[in-house]
Motif scaffolding. Structure first.
Motif, PDB file in Angstrom:
ATOM      1  N   ALA A  94       0.843  -1.189   0.000  1.00 47.93           N
ATOM      2  CA  ALA A  94       0.000   0.000   0.000  1.00 47.93           C
ATOM      3  C   ALA A  94       0.884   1.246   0.000  1.00 47.93           C
ATOM      4  CB  ALA A  94      -0.912  -0.014   1.231  1.00 47.93           C
ATOM      5  N   ASN A  95       0.354   2.352  -0.552  1.00 49.16           N
ATOM      6  CA  ASN A  95       1.121   3.594  -0.575  1.00 49.16           C
ATOM      7  C   ASN A  95       0.599   4.578   0.470  1.00 49.16           C
ATOM      8  OD1 ASN A  95      -1.236   4.627  -1.646  1.00 49.16           O
ATOM      9  ND2 ASN A  95      -0.423   4.911  -3.697  1.00 49.16           N
ATOM     10  N   ARG A  96       1.096   5.804   0.414  1.00 51.14           N
ATOM     11  CA  ARG A  96       0.720   6.776   1.447  1.00 51.14           C
ATOM     12  C   ARG A  96      -0.760   7.146   1.378  1.00 51.14           C
ATOM     13  NH1 ARG A  96       4.058   9.890   4.697  1.00 51.14           N
ATOM     14  NH2 ARG A  96       2.956  11.562   5.790  1.00 51.14           N
ATOM     15  N   GLU A 139      10.833   4.909   3.975  1.00 47.49           N
ATOM     16  CA  GLU A 139       9.951   4.942   5.142  1.00 47.49           C
ATOM     17  C   GLU A 139       8.728   4.057   4.929  1.00 47.49           C
ATOM     18  OE1 GLU A 139       9.289   9.038   4.823  1.00 47.49           O
ATOM     19  OE2 GLU A 139      11.110   9.636   5.877  1.00 47.49           O
ATOM     20  N   PHE A 140       8.360   3.336   5.986  1.00 49.62           N
ATOM     21  CA  PHE A 140       7.208   2.433   5.954  1.00 49.62           C
ATOM     22  C   PHE A 140       6.358   2.664   7.200  1.00 49.62           C
ATOM     23  CE2 PHE A 140      10.347   0.606   3.220  1.00 49.62           C
ATOM     24  CZ  PHE A 140       9.631  -0.046   2.216  1.00 49.62           C
ATOM     25  N   ALA A 141       5.123   2.233   7.121  1.00 48.77           N
ATOM     26  CA  ALA A 141       4.215   2.348   8.262  1.00 48.77           C
ATOM     27  C   ALA A 141       3.478   1.035   8.451  1.00 48.77           C
ATOM     28  CB  ALA A 141       3.219   3.491   8.046  1.00 48.77           C
ATOM     29  N   ALA A 179      -1.867  -0.297  17.198  1.00 50.86           N
ATOM     30  CA  ALA A 179      -0.596   0.422  17.303  1.00 50.86           C
ATOM     31  C   ALA A 179      -0.150   0.859  15.917  1.00 50.86           C
ATOM     32  CB  ALA A 179       0.470  -0.470  17.933  1.00 50.86           C
ATOM     33  N   LEU A 180       0.431   2.046  15.853  1.00 48.98           N
ATOM     34  CA  LEU A 180       1.040   2.542  14.620  1.00 48.98           C
ATOM     35  C   LEU A 180       2.550   2.517  14.794  1.00 48.98           C
ATOM     36  CD1 LEU A 180       1.154   4.022  11.868  1.00 48.98           C
ATOM     37  CD2 LEU A 180       0.913   6.174  13.136  1.00 48.98           C
ATOM     38  N   ALA A 181       3.227   1.881  13.845  1.00 47.02           N
ATOM     39  CA  ALA A 181       4.690   1.840  13.870  1.00 47.02           C
ATOM     40  C   ALA A 181       5.223   2.519  12.612  1.00 47.02           C
ATOM     41  CB  ALA A 181       5.186   0.395  13.943  1.00 47.02           C
ATOM     42  N   LEU A 182       5.976   3.588  12.790  1.00 48.83           N
ATOM     43  CA  LEU A 182       6.636   4.264  11.673  1.00 48.83           C
ATOM     44  C   LEU A 182       8.083   3.799  11.616  1.00 48.83           C
ATOM     45  CD1 LEU A 182       5.287   7.936  11.957  1.00 48.83           C
ATOM     46  CD2 LEU A 182       4.438   6.044  10.544  1.00 48.83           C
ATOM     47  N   VAL A 183       8.514   3.434  10.416  1.00 48.74           N
ATOM     48  CA  VAL A 183       9.806   2.765  10.252  1.00 48.74           C
ATOM     49  C   VAL A 183      10.659   3.500   9.228  1.00 48.74           C
ATOM     50  CG1 VAL A 183      10.896   0.677   9.345  1.00 48.74           C
ATOM     51  CG2 VAL A 183       8.941   0.494  10.894  1.00 48.74           C
ATOM     52  N   THR A 184      11.915   3.693   9.554  1.00 45.04           N
ATOM     53  CA  THR A 184      12.916   4.142   8.590  1.00 45.04           C
ATOM     54  C   THR A 184      13.887   3.003   8.335  1.00 45.04           C
ATOM     55  OG1 THR A 184      12.804   6.473   9.257  1.00 45.04           O
ATOM     56  CG2 THR A 184      14.813   5.752   8.160  1.00 45.04           C
ATOM     57  N   VAL A 185      14.106   2.674   7.066  1.00 47.63           N
ATOM     58  CA  VAL A 185      15.059   1.619   6.721  1.00 47.63           C
ATOM     59  C   VAL A 185      16.449   2.235   6.716  1.00 47.63           C
ATOM     60  CG1 VAL A 185      15.729  -0.128   5.030  1.00 47.63           C
ATOM     61  CG2 VAL A 185      13.306   0.460   5.326  1.00 47.63           C
ATOM     62  N   GLU A 186      17.208   1.946   7.733  1.00 50.23           N
ATOM     63  CA  GLU A 186      18.552   2.519   7.870  1.00 50.23           C
ATOM     64  C   GLU A 186      19.515   1.856   6.891  1.00 50.23           C
ATOM     65  OE1 GLU A 186      18.800   5.083   9.462  1.00 50.23           O
ATOM     66  OE2 GLU A 186      17.399   5.071  11.155  1.00 50.23           O
ATOM     67  N   GLY A 187      20.228   2.682   6.155  1.00 49.53           N
ATOM     68  CA  GLY A 187      21.213   2.187   5.197  1.00 49.53           C
ATOM     69  C   GLY A 187      20.700   2.137   3.780  1.00 49.53           C
ATOM     70  N   ALA A 207       2.499  -0.255   4.732  1.00 51.04           N
ATOM     71  CA  ALA A 207       2.531   0.628   3.562  1.00 51.04           C
ATOM     72  C   ALA A 207       3.908   1.263   3.432  1.00 51.04           C
ATOM     73  CB  ALA A 207       1.471   1.726   3.688  1.00 51.04           C
ATOM     74  N   ARG A 208       4.277   1.560   2.206  1.00 51.39           N
ATOM     75  CA  ARG A 208       5.481   2.363   1.962  1.00 51.39           C
ATOM     76  C   ARG A 208       5.024   3.803   1.834  1.00 51.39           C
ATOM     77  NH1 ARG A 208       9.247   2.814  -3.431  1.00 51.39           N
ATOM     78  NH2 ARG A 208      10.997   3.927  -2.469  1.00 51.39           N
ATOM     79  N   ILE A 209       5.529   4.682   2.705  1.00 54.85           N
ATOM     80  CA  ILE A 209       5.046   6.059   2.736  1.00 54.85           C
ATOM     81  C   ILE A 209       6.131   7.070   2.367  1.00 54.85           C
ATOM     82  CG2 ILE A 209       3.240   5.514   4.408  1.00 54.85           C
ATOM     83  CD1 ILE A 209       5.009   6.764   6.574  1.00 54.85           C
TER      84      ILE A 209
END
Length: 359
Positions: free
Chosen positions: A189-191, A261-263, A212-220, A255-257
């Motif tokens: 899913a997108n933003r 970044e993902f959520a 719960a909402l989890a916001l994620v940054t893919v480090e690297g 989703a990829r936002i």
């Protein structure tokens, strides 16, 4: 401090991309339509290698129709209206053809009915007419029946083809509908879809349940793309997508936002449950090896920084997003990667210089 430098660097990079978009469009003579900015921004960001290649092949001063073809091909949200209009025009043309065919068929049926009535009238009003005259009328009637049957068969075939064409138009509409809420690289899913999902958590003004909402940054990931090219970053994203899907329950959401970044939305969880799930997803991502171009025996790994907020402790979807983003910011400010659940202490430490984004 290190995180601040990274944040400043990423902001500077985004500003540079935006400037390059404007300069490139001006140089190529591209009309400053919002959808064209979206097209060139996505192409120059390098997160979709196929899109970048297609845009590069357009050459100078491409016609708007060619730009629209590329945008529609890659299912960019800004081009959905153009695609929908094309589908609408095809549907209108098909319906017009059906109407013409029906009118033609009705006219032929009326002509046949008139001929049949004439023949019956002759039988009733002129019973002593010569057999040769009736034979001529019967012959004309037989020819009319043959022609009528032939026309009906042709019309039936045409109707089947039209129904199939309408089915194809329906499929195109469904494809566009799905494309408008899907990220073209990962298939997640997108933003747009994420915003709808987030709003649905507070349909009646209150949290729908323990989510719960989890916001994620893919480090690297960003560094991987800068060092080894957009195609390598895209390959990494495609490897992560199934990991994310398999890591959540059927009724959860991912989703990829953003570029990296993902959520996630986890349903029916406590804060401890959400933390455990996020830790498990992080471990799964760190186990994925990304092979580097022209380096068969060399690979790199990625990790995640995750900020979590609980729906029941937030007053709205915007508040929930802000809390999760503050938690994510705290993780990254601490050097990341890692997982952190929002708390009042995190909120009190938020500085005035930090401006969370609206969901």
């Amino acid at each position: 401090m290190a995180d601040k430098f990274r944040q400043d660097g990423h902001q500077a990079q985004n500003a540079a991309v935006l400037l390059k978009v404007a300069q490139t469009m001006a140089k190529l003579g591209i009309a400053p339509f919002p959808r064209n900015y979206e097209l060139f921004y996505d192409a120059l960001c390098g997160q979709n290698a196929a899109l970048t290649r297609d845009v590069a092949s357009l050459g100078p001063e491409p016609a708007q129709s060619r730009l629209d073809e590329v945008g529609i091909k890659h299912h960019l949200p800004g081009f959905a209206a153009i695609a929908t209009e094309n589908i609408r025009a095809d549907a209108a043309q098909t319906i017009s053809a059906i109407n013409h065919g029906l009118n033609n068929s009705i006219a032929k049926k009326e002509a046949f009915a008139a001929l049949l009535r004439h023949f019956i009238d002759r039988l009733e009003t002129d019973p002593v007419a010569g057999m040769s005259e009736f034979a001529d009328d019967a012959g004309r009637l037989r020819d009319a029946v043959t022609a009528f049957e032939r026309e009906e068969r042709a019309f039936a075939i045409s109707m089947r083809e039209t129904v199939a064409q309408l089915g194809g138009i329906g499929s195109d509409i469904e494809i566009m509908r799905k494309a408008s809420i899907r990220d073209p690289v990962t298939g997640l899913a997108n933003r747009i879809a994420f915003s709808a999902k987030l709003a649905a958590l507070y349909d009646d003004g209150n949290a729908a349940g323990p989510a719960a909402l989890a916001l994620v940054t893919v480090e690297g990931l960003r560094d991987l793309g800068e060092s080894h090219g957009a195609a390598t970053a895209e390959k990494a994203l495609k490897k992560l997508a199934p990991v994310f899907r398999k890591s959540v329950k059927k009724n959860d959401f991912v989703a990829r936002i953003g570029a990296n970044e993902f959520a996630f939305v986890f349903h029916d969880v406590s804060a401890d449950n959400a933390d455990a799930i996020a830790q498990r997803i992080r471990a799964s991502v760190e186990a994925v090896e990304i092979t580097l171009p022209n380096r068969t025996f060399t690979s790199e790994t990625l990790s995640l920084s995750t900020g979590i907020a609980m729906a029941l402790t937030a007053s709205s979807s915007t508040d929930l997003f802000t809390q999760a983003e503050l938690a994510l910011h705290a993780v990254r400010a601490g050097g990341g990667p890692g997982v952190l659940v929002f708390s009042a202490a995190i909120g009190s430490r938020a500085t005035k210089t930090y401006s969370p984004h609206a969901a």
